[in-house]
Write a protein that holds these residues in place. Structure first.
Motif, PDB file in Angstrom:
ATOM      1  N   GLN A  37     -75.554   5.626 -70.101  1.00  0.00           N
ATOM      2  CA  GLN A  37     -74.771   6.304 -69.757  1.00  0.00           C
ATOM      3  C   GLN A  37     -74.138   7.296 -70.791  1.00  0.00           C
ATOM      4  OE1 GLN A  37     -71.620   3.718 -67.208  1.00  0.00           O
ATOM      5  NE2 GLN A  37     -72.794   2.323 -68.474  1.00  0.00           N
TER       6      GLN A  37
ATOM      7  N   SER B  68     -59.721   4.058 -59.007  1.00  0.00           N
ATOM      8  CA  SER B  68     -61.135   3.679 -59.013  1.00  0.00           C
ATOM      9  C   SER B  68     -61.512   2.605 -58.145  1.00  0.00           C
ATOM     10  CB  SER B  68     -61.323   3.318 -60.549  1.00  0.00           C
ATOM     11  OG  SER B  68     -60.908   1.890 -60.663  1.00  0.00           O
TER      12      SER B  68
ATOM     13  N   VAL C 132     -65.548   1.963 -68.437  1.00  0.00           N
ATOM     14  CA  VAL C 132     -66.252   3.264 -67.565  1.00  0.00           C
ATOM     15  C   VAL C 132     -65.708   2.814 -66.288  1.00  0.00           C
ATOM     16  CG1 VAL C 132     -68.280   3.794 -68.968  1.00  0.00           C
ATOM     17  CG2 VAL C 132     -68.399   1.830 -67.217  1.00  0.00           C
ATOM     18  N   GLN C 133     -65.476   3.840 -65.541  1.00  0.00           N
ATOM     19  CA  GLN C 133     -64.840   3.747 -64.169  1.00  0.00           C
ATOM     20  C   GLN C 133     -65.748   4.315 -63.068  1.00  0.00           C
ATOM     21  OE1 GLN C 133     -61.020   5.571 -64.382  1.00  0.00           O
ATOM     22  NE2 GLN C 133     -61.854   7.515 -65.448  1.00  0.00           N
ATOM     23  N   LEU C 134     -65.653   3.974 -61.904  1.00  0.00           N
ATOM     24  CA  LEU C 134     -66.186   4.774 -60.731  1.00  0.00           C
ATOM     25  C   LEU C 134     -65.014   5.308 -59.971  1.00  0.00           C
ATOM     26  CD1 LEU C 134     -69.259   3.792 -58.607  1.00  0.00           C
ATOM     27  CD2 LEU C 134     -67.634   5.280 -57.715  1.00  0.00           C
TER      28      LEU C 134
ATOM     29  N   ARG D  45     -70.439   6.824 -63.400  1.00  0.00           N
ATOM     30  CA  ARG D  45     -69.289   6.468 -63.870  1.00  0.00           C
ATOM     31  C   ARG D  45     -68.841   7.259 -64.923  1.00  0.00           C
ATOM     32  NH1 ARG D  45     -71.825   0.813 -63.123  1.00  0.00           N
ATOM     33  NH2 ARG D  45     -70.525  -0.173 -61.740  1.00  0.00           N
ATOM     34  N   THR D  46     -67.375   7.309 -65.119  1.00  0.00           N
ATOM     35  CA  THR D  46     -67.049   8.127 -66.226  1.00  0.00           C
ATOM     36  C   THR D  46     -66.235   7.225 -67.061  1.00  0.00           C
ATOM     37  OG1 THR D  46     -64.896   8.510 -64.970  1.00  0.00           O
ATOM     38  CG2 THR D  46     -66.530  10.302 -64.605  1.00  0.00           C
TER      39      THR D  46
ATOM     40  N   ARG E  47     -63.176   5.686 -69.101  1.00  0.00           N
ATOM     41  CA  ARG E  47     -61.742   5.637 -68.990  1.00  0.00           C
ATOM     42  C   ARG E  47     -61.016   5.486 -70.280  1.00  0.00           C
ATOM     43  NH1 ARG E  47     -57.920   2.083 -64.931  1.00  0.00           N
ATOM     44  NH2 ARG E  47     -58.880   3.771 -63.551  1.00  0.00           N
TER      45      ARG E  47
ATOM     46  N   ASN F 262     -70.651   0.720 -56.485  1.00  0.00           N
ATOM     47  CA  ASN F 262     -71.467   0.557 -57.562  1.00  0.00           C
ATOM     48  C   ASN F 262     -71.957   2.090 -57.775  1.00  0.00           C
ATOM     49  OD1 ASN F 262     -72.863  -0.303 -59.876  1.00  0.00           O
ATOM     50  ND2 ASN F 262     -72.569  -2.430 -58.908  1.00  0.00           N
ATOM     51  N   THR F 263     -73.043   2.082 -58.946  1.00  0.00           N
ATOM     52  CA  THR F 263     -73.760   3.391 -59.078  1.00  0.00           C
ATOM     53  C   THR F 263     -74.837   3.768 -57.795  1.00  0.00           C
ATOM     54  OG1 THR F 263     -75.242   2.175 -60.501  1.00  0.00           O
ATOM     55  CG2 THR F 263     -73.571   3.144 -61.498  1.00  0.00           C
TER      56      THR F 263
ATOM     57  N   SER G  16     -64.329   0.981 -59.198  1.00  0.00           N
ATOM     58  CA  SER G  16     -65.289  -0.163 -60.223  1.00  0.00           C
ATOM     59  C   SER G  16     -64.563   0.151 -61.352  1.00  0.00           C
ATOM     60  CB  SER G  16     -66.833  -0.002 -60.073  1.00  0.00           C
ATOM     61  OG  SER G  16     -67.482  -0.622 -60.837  1.00  0.00           O
TER      62      SER G  16
ATOM     63  N   GLN H 281     -73.845   7.729 -57.413  1.00  0.00           N
ATOM     64  CA  GLN H 281     -72.655   7.667 -58.045  1.00  0.00           C
ATOM     65  C   GLN H 281     -72.555   7.350 -59.537  1.00  0.00           C
ATOM     66  OE1 GLN H 281     -69.660   8.218 -56.392  1.00  0.00           O
ATOM     67  NE2 GLN H 281     -70.369   7.623 -54.343  1.00  0.00           N
TER      68      GLN H 281
END
Length: 780
Positions: A354, A746, A761-763, A275-276, A278, A103-104, A748, A273
């Motif tokens: 985000q 990813s 969003v993805q990690l 997320r970006t 997707r 997770n973040t 997440s 972390q």
């Protein structure tokens, strides 16, 4: 002969003063025992045509790995170094049936075994997989994500282990054993540098201070740049800077008495972390702000390592741990006292929306004032835990081997949380747990080849939880459904768990076993945003399990091939499951529920082989069928429609998840690694080449079944080439590459903020992209 050497001799393990190549020794009355230093597995491979023996403490006593009726994967320090295992997340790559959901920040991450793990935002819920360091369980699972340093051995025990390791081991245990003092003065320094700008240095010195006094001191510093580019600032995010120190002092103040004192401290600071994005649909917005403006210049897709943020995250973790271990040799038994105290502080700040653009102060009113930095979330944690264990362990070979113990623990965790200004929420909370337990493990040797193992644990626990809503302007709602004053609750529970195993030695090198065990994870308060008086009055019910396991552990061809097979079937009742519910106003509320029933079953295989004197192959594979059997009133996932199975009843929305697969539980997972030693007789060193391939099948990261949460199957290749000293002073250098073919994946996947299922969003973890480096170690 020291006490540690005496006990090792009684158990048949090699004495630290007389190390056997390829044999890892551990004293049952000292986490690592006194060590002579470590011989690399590659060097052992040059000198031997057989596999070395590994001695583990999976049953709280020193035993040969092949004699333990438990599914255990064990790694020595050299094996971990050769395969690049430096963090808890790396263990998932080399261990069958283990996955990590990230997770973040670490408080939202989970470790899963055979599909079972605990993903919870609550400080009042314990993990299903216990993390144990030198016989002391960590209070919060997030404490484990600070990296690994100066490790002697790491064991992954799969399946319920509650009879010996306690109520937070319902799905398994990661048992970490750190290095102990050496009998002669030794030291080493190691360094790592990578193409993605990681620079790490670690140093160790160990030896005797005086007669009957030994010490070990280890320290490290690690600085790793981020790999996610924030286009708004040009900074790289998801980097980490950490340092730590551990010291241990072993004393034999009196004849037959050994005392080991250990203290450690670590400090970790990271800027992720994050997320970006997707994917997103046209017109997608979060808190009234269009998402499109925040993805301009990024690479939408599963290889998007760019983002736009107006608030960059910061995470700080500080951890201290102190352990005293006293062992008194009573000839026929060892009386062991383990006293420990741990203190962990964690703080995070993150961009909740985000986005890299302002949001609206009132998303429902397009003309409302913009909020320059959007929605920001901050939280602080402080966990303290005191434990005391008194253990009596039989020594030597006898008809009946026994372990009898008493255990006490008192833990307290505080948390402050604030989210503003959109869907504003702020609160303070506290959770305590007090545990008293008595447990025993008996082994009756019916004959030299037939053995019965039985374990029993009685556990009594008292828990409390308190919550104070400090959100400005909070108002009462119907039926007293919010906490405007302090909400608090308390509860207690008694539980008995047990385990029974039968094992038969078919020969000196082949053992079969069958076992039955019950598991238990205690009740807890769902302390998170949205806490209510109803939650305070009704803690989440305990999670229980019944586990069946059969296995064979074998060695063939003069100890050149080791093959271990395990079949398992575990039924869980009232499994504790976390979900995030999006309310009609766009706010997101965490909710912890008891799943009615689920089942995890499958087959695991582990193979090690010395194919030739210079070539070693290690492989593992797992087939896991982890499914929900009964969860007919599960919450709907964000954006779920009636056509997709969401049924609305009043203000609630429900779906039937019976038959669904558990989150992050790949059906197939396997890895294979090979090490080829290269003799260079004309040089003062030899060479080696390693290669590894790890693969897992498709998984979903969302318990509720969101269709955007699926990660496709993927495989990763790692490799290294290097040289090492043949004898004398330790020297090792290796060039390595991670993720050779740049396979993106990813850990997440979810919908972004309150985007109403319009943006995903993805990690992307660090290991999801290729990087190379050099690793060196010099010792004396």
């Amino acid at each position: 002969m020291t006490l540690a050497q005496s006990v090792l001799a009684q158990t048949g393990a090699a004495s630290p003063a007389l190390p056997t190549p390829g044999v890892v020794t551990a004293s049952p009355d000292a986490p690592a025992g006194q060590q002579q230093g470590s011989s690399t597995s590659q060097s052992a491979g040059v000198d031997s045509t057989s596999l070395g023996e590994i001695v583990v403490t999976a049953q709280r006593r020193a035993q040969n790995l092949q004699d333990v009726p438990v599914a255990v994967t064990a790694f020595t320090a050299d094996q971990m170094e050769a395969r690049g295992v430096s963090t808890v997340t790396d263990i998932a790559r080399v261990s069958p049936s283990l996955t990590v959901t990230e997770n973040t920040n670490a408080t939202g991450s989970s470790i899963n075994l055979r599909g079972i793990g605990t993903f919870s935002f609550s400080i009042g819920i314990e993990p299903s997989v216990a993390i144990v360091v030198d016989d002391v369980a960590l209070l919060q699972q997030a404490q484990a994500f600070s990296g690994l340093s100066d490790i002697a051995r790491l064991e992954v025990l799969r399946g319920p282990q509650g009879t010996l390791f306690g109520k937070n081991a319902a799905a398994g245990v990661i048992n970490i054993v750190t290095q102990g003092p050496t009998s002669t003065l030794t030291g080493a320094i190691g360094a790592t540098a990578t193409t993605d700008e990681q620079y790490r240095v670690e140093a160790m010195i160990s030896g005797p201070l005086a007669k009957d006094v030994g010490f070990r001191l280890n320290a490290f510093y690690d600085d790793r740049q981020g790999y996610i580019r924030n286009l708004n600032t040009g900074n790289k995010l998801n980097g980490e800077r950490n340092y730590g120190v551990r010291g241990r002092l072993d004393l034999d103040p009196f004849d037959r008495l050994n005392v080991a004192l250990t203290g450690s401290y670590s400090n970790t600071r990271s800027d992720g972390q994050v997320r970006t994005f997707r994917s997103l649909n046209p017109g997608a917005n979060i808190f009234g702000a269009p998402v499109q403006a925040s993805v301009d210049g990024t690479d939408l897709g599963d290889s998007n390592y760019r983002i736009r943020l107006d608030t960059e995250p910061k995470n700080v973790s500080k951890q201290a741990m102190f352990t005293s271990r006293a062992t008194l040799d009573l000839d026929t038994a060892n009386l062991i006292s383990i006293t420990a105290y741990q203190d962990w502080r964690f703080h995070f700040l993150e961009d909740f929306d985000q986005l890299g653009t302002p949001t609206l102060s009132n998303p429902a009113v397009p003309t409302s004032a913009p909020v320059p930095n959007g929605s920001i979330a901050t939280a602080s944690f402080h966990a303290r835990n005191f434990t005391q264990e008194l253990r009596l362990v039989s020594s030597g070979k006898r008809k009946l081997d026994y372990l009898v113990a008493l255990f006490y623990a008192k833990g307290n965790t505080d948390r402050d949380y604030s989210r503003r200004p959109n869907t504003a929420a702020s609160w303070r909370a506290d959770a305590t747990t007090q545990t008293m337990a008595a447990f025993t493990q008996l082994t009756y040797n019916i004959t030299d080849r037939t053995h019965i193992d039985a374990g029993l644990r009685f556990n009594r626990e008292r828990i409390t939880g308190s919550f104070l809503n400090t959100t400005p302007g909070a108002v009462p709602v119907a039926n007293n459904a919010t906490c405007l004053a302090e909400c608090s609750g308390r509860s207690s529970d008694n539980e008995v768990t047990y385990k029974f195993a039968v094992r038969q030695d078919l020969s000196d090198a082949v053992m079969i076993y069958g076992s039955y065990a019950t598991g238990y994870k205690g009740q807890g308060f769902d302390i998170s945003t949205g806490f209510t008086p109803a939650r305070a009055a009704n803690p989440v019910r305990p999670e229980t399990s019944k586990a069946y396991e059969v296995g064979i552990k074998s060695r063939f061809f003069d100890n050149r091939v080791q093959l271990n097979l395990t079949g398992f079937w575990t039924d869980f009742k009232d499994f504790q499951a976390q979900a995030q519910i999006t309310l009609p106003d766009g706010s997101i509320v965490p909710q912890l529920s008891n799943v009615g029933a689920l089942r995890s079953r499958g087959v695991e295989a582990e193979l090690s082989a010395k194919v030739t004197r210079l070539l070693r192959v290690d492989a593992s594979a797992a087939y896991t069928d982890a499914k929900i059997r009964d969860f007919s009133n599960a919450p709907c996932y964000t954006g779920q429609t009636a056509a997709q199975g969401c049924v609305r009843v009043g203000t609630g929305a429900f779906q039937d998840l019976s038959g669904a697969t558990l989150a992050n539980a790949p059906k197939f997972k396997y890895n294979i690694a090979a090490t080829q030693d290269v003799e260079l007789p004309s040089l003062p060193f030899d060479g080696f080449v390693t290669g590894e391939f790890a693969h897992q099948s498709r998984v979903s990261f969302d318990l509720l079944g969101s269709p955007v949460s699926y990660q496709r199957a993927y495989g990763v290749v790692n490799a290294s080439i290097g040289i090492q000293s043949r004898s004398g002073r330790e020297f090792r250098a290796a060039l390595f590459v991670n993720n050779l073919f740049d396979e993106n994946y990813s850990t997440s996947l979810q919908y972004a903020g309150n985007s109403n299922a319009q943006a995903v969003v993805q990690l992307l973890p660090r290991n999801s992209r290729r990087y190379a480096g050099i690793r060196m170690r010099v010792g004396f």
